[in-house]
Motif scaffolding. Structure first.
Motif, PDB file in Angstrom:
ATOM      1  N   UNK A   1     -89.641   0.451 -94.228  1.00 42.67           N
ATOM      2  CA  UNK A   1     -89.150   1.254 -93.103  1.00 42.67           C
ATOM      3  C   UNK A   1     -88.024   2.169 -93.553  1.00 42.67           C
ATOM      4  N   UNK A   2     -88.171   3.444 -93.280  1.00 42.32           N
ATOM      5  CA  UNK A   2     -87.102   4.415 -93.530  1.00 42.32           C
ATOM      6  C   UNK A   2     -86.446   4.752 -92.195  1.00 42.32           C
ATOM      7  N   UNK A   3     -85.127   4.657 -92.158  1.00 45.75           N
ATOM      8  CA  UNK A   3     -84.388   4.825 -90.908  1.00 45.75           C
ATOM      9  C   UNK A   3     -83.475   6.045 -91.014  1.00 45.75           C
ATOM     10  N   UNK A   4     -83.467   6.927 -90.021  1.00 48.67           N
ATOM     11  CA  UNK A   4     -82.537   8.064 -90.050  1.00 48.67           C
ATOM     12  C   UNK A   4     -81.104   7.588 -90.201  1.00 48.67           C
ATOM     13  N   UNK A   5     -80.316   8.336 -90.949  1.00 45.89           N
ATOM     14  CA  UNK A   5     -78.929   7.961 -91.203  1.00 45.89           C
ATOM     15  C   UNK A   5     -78.155   7.801 -89.902  1.00 45.89           C
ATOM     16  N   UNK A   6     -78.381   8.681 -88.941  1.00 48.13           N
ATOM     17  CA  UNK A   6     -77.639   8.584 -87.689  1.00 48.13           C
ATOM     18  C   UNK A   6     -78.044   7.353 -86.888  1.00 48.13           C
TER      19      UNK A   6
ATOM     20  N   UNK B   1     -89.837  13.949-101.548  1.00 46.53           N
ATOM     21  CA  UNK B   1     -89.373  13.525-100.223  1.00 46.53           C
ATOM     22  C   UNK B   1     -87.858  13.615-100.215  1.00 46.53           C
ATOM     23  N   UNK B   2     -87.322  14.539 -99.443  1.00 45.06           N
ATOM     24  CA  UNK B   2     -85.883  14.762 -99.373  1.00 45.06           C
ATOM     25  C   UNK B   2     -85.495  14.787 -97.897  1.00 45.06           C
ATOM     26  N   UNK B   3     -85.078  13.636 -97.379  1.00 47.93           N
ATOM     27  CA  UNK B   3     -84.761  13.507 -95.968  1.00 47.93           C
ATOM     28  C   UNK B   3     -83.476  12.706 -95.796  1.00 47.93           C
ATOM     29  N   UNK B   4     -82.841  12.862 -94.645  1.00 45.91           N
ATOM     30  CA  UNK B   4     -81.616  12.125 -94.335  1.00 45.91           C
ATOM     31  C   UNK B   4     -81.978  10.741 -93.810  1.00 45.91           C
ATOM     32  N   UNK B   5     -82.373   9.868 -94.731  1.00 41.46           N
ATOM     33  CA  UNK B   5     -82.818   8.531 -94.359  1.00 41.46           C
ATOM     34  C   UNK B   5     -82.287   7.516 -95.364  1.00 41.46           C
ATOM     35  N   UNK B   6     -82.236   6.268 -94.937  1.00 44.69           N
ATOM     36  CA  UNK B   6     -82.010   5.137 -95.823  1.00 44.69           C
ATOM     37  C   UNK B   6     -83.163   4.151 -95.631  1.00 44.69           C
ATOM     38  N   UNK B   7     -83.536   3.476 -96.716  1.00 39.60           N
ATOM     39  CA  UNK B   7     -84.609   2.497 -96.642  1.00 39.60           C
ATOM     40  C   UNK B   7     -84.056   1.149 -96.198  1.00 39.60           C
ATOM     41  N   UNK B   8     -84.757   0.507 -95.268  1.00 36.00           N
ATOM     42  CA  UNK B   8     -84.425  -0.866 -94.874  1.00 36.00           C
ATOM     43  C   UNK B   8     -85.128  -1.790 -95.872  1.00 36.00           C
ATOM     44  N   UNK B   9     -84.370  -2.299 -96.805  1.00 37.38           N
ATOM     45  CA  UNK B   9     -84.958  -3.058 -97.895  1.00 37.38           C
ATOM     46  C   UNK B   9     -85.495  -4.406 -97.410  1.00 37.38           C
TER      47      UNK B   9
END
Length: 735
Positions: free
Chosen positions: A466-471, A587-595
């Motif tokens: 799951x990739x989650x938006x930084x905000x 892929x260059x997006x403002x996201x962090x991966x939920x490991x």
């Protein structure tokens, strides 16, 4: 239960206050001495200058006197400066560490230090180099202030590295984990190679039956300060001091030369060795001074962290291409664990890389693999010589294949305490309620496997993360912002916009080709507007201004392309090296991966920037987490699970979460949470309701034994919205 800030053992507090007072007094005395020496040197220089002005009154004796005084003063100044670096009163590293018994958990590689798989991971070189430091130099260097070898195990352990108790065939000199060697064709010697194991191997320090023990975590987080440049006894400054002392002191150099050169210890060989040693020393020192004077890394990274994106970017785009590409790094991140990563659809904290080969090539650049892109005059290399990296790509594949056998570390009950199964059962329900929707991976369907990893065998896992938006997740945004927003220029490589577009276009077209082939085989219509969409993406490429993420993606593809062409790879061989045929999609997006959280108990401190010391604090509202805590090495707390409150040494690093880039915000369970709904406003870090204290302890107990395997099947995603009109760049009309 509000945790206190972490501090060193209180019984030492008064003692170290007194030491600090004496250190300040010593510094004042040394400052006075240095001031005197500087005046002596400057007076000598002025005296020599006046002698030149007063040329008619020159005397040989006067000139010799001035030169002699200046040389002696300069030599004394250098020696005193070296002494200060070595004996810096605020040193972060302990002079000695306790002897420990090392327990090797069986993570798929056996439980012996000498197991073949473990040795392969620890000591396989990947083509990196620390500015050309020869392997024999590193092995034979003495410490700056003694005759003891620099690589003496206790010294390397005090610097934060892990040294196994015995020599092996792959590690005959008993170097730390991750220190290897490879032959450099240009230097015609073996050079020191730093492999991925140096940063992706961990140890948890605790006690067992009253004696100190270390639990080795293969694929875990290292706790050294490899990139630290402060004169505080860390690896880099200590190595520079040892090299400088050897270069400066005749007797120390004589011993060094005798050991390095052996029977070839002739006058001419010693002169060449002395010159080469000095050249490498000044190269490293110049880079260190450059980084400092340009304030490239303003945040102290400390133990177990580095600003990976900034350091890779500056190494590749600035050091080896154009100094104008230097960019400030203000986002240190922890070294992430590497078990199970071959199963993920996207890796890296920013979920930005889909291919193992590309990930590993980028990592090798950051650790020092050379990638020449210009000649000595600053001109682009000839096209057939461009993007030829010193990275040992065959070895990267060997390491990656080996990692597929690495499992998450099991909680060792005999060392850390028995699991309370009733609490863990309650914790599992809490995990499924509050954590699984982000952290639990799912098994991707046949279409996704056929497109993304066509060589992955039936039954081998392929997980969607799951990739989650930084905000939304609300954690410190600097790492993601830098990856997306910071731009560099590739113009000096000689590659044009059109050439870069062709490389990316070929990749995107292959991805569409795979999707349409699957759809055709299953009687589904082809993707609409695919070619037009690709064209819109590639036409936006401008080599004079690319994001760090896009630039690294492009360079990775060009290095792979050059390697495959030079070695005559077939299409099938390329797919095997990619990692199950995965494409290096940008892929260059403002996201962090939920490991995924298997083995999470062994990966503290937590969050991507290492700003939360324990799992317990991860489950608290952010305003209740420690604002500052102390790290000396990974002293493990099996109750709160993570960094222990009691530091085993007064030497270490204070982690200050008030600093931008170090913030411990976001990922909060607190009052005010609203259950997630698609399209709902972002909650800026509130990811769940505030937990009761007993719920926190239950969840922690479960996370000690959590497994992500086998992952459930991914639920069908809703169909995509109808395609919008795509502008045909050739005709100017909608398609």
């Amino acid at each position: 239960m509000e945790p206190e800030d972490y501090r060193p053992a209180s019984r030492w507090t008064r003692f170290w206050i007194a030491v600090g007072d004496w250190a300040r007094l010593l510094w004042q005395v040394l400052s006075a001495i240095l001031t005197y020496l500087w005046r002596l040197v400057s007076d000598s220089i002025r005296s020599v200058w006046r002698s030149f002005i007063d040329f008619p009154s020159w005397t040989l004796l006067g000139v010799l006197r001035n030169v002699f005084i200046g040389a002696v003063a300069l030599w004394v100044l250098l020696v005193v400066g070296l002494w200060l670096i070595v004996r810096h009163p605020g040193t972060m590293v302990a002079r000695h560490v306790p002897d420990t018994t090392i327990y090797y958990l069986d993570q798929g590689w056996g439980s012996a230090a000498t197991s073949e798989r473990r040795q392969l991971y620890y000591y396989t070189p990947q083509g990196t180099s620390i500015s050309g430091i020869r392997y024999s130099w590193f092995v034979e260097l003495e410490q700056a202030d003694s005759r003891e070898k620099f690589i003496e195990p206790q010294h390397m352990r005090a610097l934060g590295f892990f040294v196994d108790p015995s020599r092996t065939d792959m590690n005959p000199d008993q170097l730390p984990v991750g220190f290897a060697r490879h032959y450099d064709d240009r230097l015609r010697e073996d050079v020191l190679d730093i492999s991925c194991a140096a940063c992706h191997t961990g140890e948890l320090h605790t006690s067992y039956k009253g004696r100190p023990v270390a639990i080795r975590i293969d694929g875990g987080q290292a706790m050294h300060a490899f990139t630290a440049t402060e004169p505080a006894g860390q690896f880099g400054p200590s190595l520079l001091a040892a090299m400088f002392a050897t270069y400066l002191q005749p007797f120390k150099f004589s011993r060094f030369a005798e050991r390095v050169l052996g029977s070839y210890n002739t006058s001419s060989a010693r002169d060449a060795l002395h010159a080469e040693l000095g050249g490498v020393f000044w190269t490293i020192l110049k880079q260190t001074v450059h980084d400092k004077t340009h304030n490239l890394y303003p945040i102290e990274e400390g133990f177990g962290r580095t600003d990976a994106i900034a350091r890779i970017s500056n190494k590749v785009f600035a050091d080896q291409l154009d100094v104008a590409n230097d960019r400030q790094g203000n986002a240190p991140v922890s070294y992430p664990p590497v078990w199970d990563i071959w199963k993920y659809d996207w890796v890296q904290y920013t979920a930005s890389v889909a291919q193992s080969l590309s990930r590993n090539i980028g990592e090798s650049f950051g650790v020092g693999a050379d990638l020449p892109m210009m000649d000595a005059y600053g001109r682009p290399l000839p096209p057939d010589q461009r993007f030829v990296s010193q990275t040992l790509i065959d070895n990267l594949k060997l390491i990656e294949d080996n990692l597929q056998l690495l499992k998450p570390p099991p909680w060792p009950e005999e060392l850390l305490g028995r699991i309370d199964r009733e609490k863990a059962a309650r914790g599992r329900k809490l995990y499924e309620e509050h954590c699984a929707h982000c952290h639990q991976p799912c098994e991707i369907d046949d279409e996704g496997r056929a497109v993304a990893v066509p060589l992955r065998k039936k039954g081998e896992p392929f997980w969607r993360t799951t990739a989650i938006p930084v905000q939304e997740v609300g954690t410190d945004p600097n790492a993601a912002l830098n990856f997306v927003n910071v731009r560099v220029s590739l113009e000096k490589t000689g590659i044009t916009d059109q050439q870069a577009r062709e490389v990316v276009r070929e990749l995107l077209q292959e991805n569409i080709k795979r999707q349409n082939a699957y759809r055709k085989a299953h009687n589904q219509p082809p993707l609409a507007n695919a070619e037009c969409s690709i064209e819109q993406q590639v036409q936006a490429i401008n080599v004079k201004s690319v994001t760090i993420g896009a630039g690294l993606n492009l360079l990775g593809q060009l290095v792979q392309k050059q390697f495959f062409e030079r070695h005559g790879f077939t299409e099938q061989q390329k797919l095997e090296y990619y990692g199950s045929g995965a494409l290096d999609l940008p892929r260059v997006e403002l996201i962090y991966k939920a490991r995924p959280l298997a083995g999470v108990w062994a990966t503290g401190p937590y969050l991507h920037n290492g700003s939360v010391p324990t799992l317990y604090q991860m489950l608290l509202p952010a305003n209740q987490r420690a604002k500052k805590f102390f790290i000396s090495r990974m002293n493990f707390d099996p109750i709160q699970v993570g960094l222990s409150r009691e530091a085993s040494s007064d030497k270490g690093f204070w982690f200050d979460t008030s600093i931008d880039g170090n913030r411990n915000i976001g990922h909060e369970f607190r009052a005010g949470y609203s259950p997630y709904r698609a399209g709902a406003p972002a909650q800026y870090g509130v990811i769940g309701p505030e937990l009761k204290d007993n719920e926190r302890w239950d969840l922690i107990e479960y996370l000690k034994i959590h497994s992500d395997d086998p992952a459930p099947a991914c639920q069908a995603e809703p169909p995509p919205p109808p395609p919008v009109a795509c502008i045909d760049s050739k005709s100017g009309g909608a398609k």
